[in-house]
Design an enzyme around this catalytic site. Structure first.
Site, PDB file in Angstrom:
ATOM      1  N   CYS A 134       0.830  -1.202   0.000  1.00  0.00           N
ATOM      2  CA  CYS A 134       0.000   0.000   0.000  1.00  0.00           C
ATOM      3  C   CYS A 134       0.869   1.258   0.000  1.00  0.00           C
ATOM      4  O   CYS A 134       1.555   1.556  -0.970  1.00  0.00           O
ATOM      5  CB  CYS A 134      -0.971  -0.021   1.177  1.00  0.00           C
ATOM      6  SG  CYS A 134      -2.160   1.350   1.192  1.00  0.00           S
ATOM      7  N   ASP A 179     -10.555  -3.275  -5.485  1.00  0.00           N
ATOM      8  CA  ASP A 179      -9.629  -2.363  -4.826  1.00  0.00           C
ATOM      9  C   ASP A 179     -10.001  -0.924  -5.164  1.00  0.00           C
ATOM     10  O   ASP A 179      -9.975  -0.530  -6.327  1.00  0.00           O
ATOM     11  CB  ASP A 179      -8.197  -2.672  -5.286  1.00  0.00           C
ATOM     12  CG  ASP A 179      -7.136  -2.011  -4.420  1.00  0.00           C
ATOM     13  OD1 ASP A 179      -7.435  -0.995  -3.772  1.00  0.00           O
ATOM     14  OD2 ASP A 179      -6.007  -2.518  -4.399  1.00  0.00           O
ATOM     15  N   HIS A 211      -8.464  -4.721  -1.226  1.00  0.00           N
ATOM     16  CA  HIS A 211      -7.240  -3.994  -0.880  1.00  0.00           C
ATOM     17  C   HIS A 211      -6.725  -4.434   0.487  1.00  0.00           C
ATOM     18  O   HIS A 211      -7.488  -4.547   1.443  1.00  0.00           O
ATOM     19  CB  HIS A 211      -7.526  -2.490  -0.855  1.00  0.00           C
ATOM     20  CG  HIS A 211      -6.307  -1.663  -0.610  1.00  0.00           C
ATOM     21  ND1 HIS A 211      -5.442  -1.302  -1.616  1.00  0.00           N
ATOM     22  CD2 HIS A 211      -5.795  -1.145   0.537  1.00  0.00           C
ATOM     23  CE1 HIS A 211      -4.455  -0.590  -1.109  1.00  0.00           C
ATOM     24  NE2 HIS A 211      -4.642  -0.477   0.191  1.00  0.00           N
TER      25      HIS A 211
END
Length: 244
Positions: A134, A179, A211
């Site tokens: 991320c 996502d 995600h």
């Protein structure tokens, strides 16, 4: 953009069970988690760049897994001791958090650059890779301008298409089908740019995943567990090819 800024989905997930084996000590001006391979060799280094949960137990355990595969793992605190909690309260404002000076590109990149420079000076490794989940994925992309030998990122955030265009080293990406940050449109835009620049790259798409699955997935859910493990195998296979 090639991926959106972090959102609420970046704070959701499940804490994993286990006791981290590494240690935290100050390095390059920040708290840094060190995890050594069984051989204690420092010839092959992986710089681990975290999501916004920072030195969270999941990140430490994942770093230990990379170490168990033969890599010396160094995980600097890129969040200035200001990590976000898993499932934060409703009062938490992610936009304000992202707006802090210590979470801006210049500050974080300086931490990453100092860490890389110190690693090269202190350990003189033969190969250096980087892993980013991320928030940390952006800095893996940026290091692939020629400063490291290979990179891996899962569900990255905040990346610009210009940063993707500058990639020179081999890059592997794990993406989630669902996502909000690394959306289908942005994923395909990233793939198109990597193909245009003739980069050495791999993008694996994990159906049904959301995600954060590669580091914060629910290990009691067989599908999430399988996807998380396969994403890790993807990373280690990539590094076996380009760091060994």
């Amino acid at each position: 953009m090639a991926s959106n800024p972090p959102g609420k989905c970046c704070t959701r997930g499940v804490a994993h069970e286990g006791v981290p084996k590494g240690e935290i000590r100050e390095y390059a001006g920040v708290d840094t988690y060190f995890s050594y391979p069984p051989s204690k060799s420092t010839e092959k280094v992986i710089i681990f760049l975290t999501d916004i949960l920072g030195h969270f137990v999941n990140s430490k355990l994942t770093a230990d897994d990379f170490a168990a595969n033969g890599y010396f793992v160094i995980m600097p605190d890129i969040l200035d001791k200001d990590q976000v909690s898993l499932e934060p309260s409703e009062a938490f404002n992610l936009g304000e958090w992202l707006g802090k000076t210590s979470h801006q590109l210049e500050f974080v990149q300086a931490v990453v650059d100092r860490t890389l420079a110190e690693v090269k000076k202190d350990f003189n490794p033969k190969k250096i890779g980087a892993v980013g989940y991320c928030y940390g994925g952006r800095y893996v992309i940026r290091l692939l301008d020629g400063r490291i030998d290979a990179g891996y990122t899962a569900h990255p955030s905040l990346i610009t298409i210009e940063e993707v265009a500058a990639v020179k080293g081999p890059l592997s990406i794990s993406a989630a089908e669902n996502d909000e940050i690394f959306t289908k449109e942005l994923r395909q835009k990233t793939e198109t740019k990597l193909a245009e620049t003739k980069a050495t790259y791999q993008i694996n798409l994990f159906g049904g995943m959301e995600h954060g699955f590669a580091v914060r997935g629910d290990m009691k859910d067989p599908k999430q567990k399988f996807a998380k493990e396969q994403a890790f195998y993807q990373a280690t296979a990539w590094f076996r090819e380009y760091l060994n």
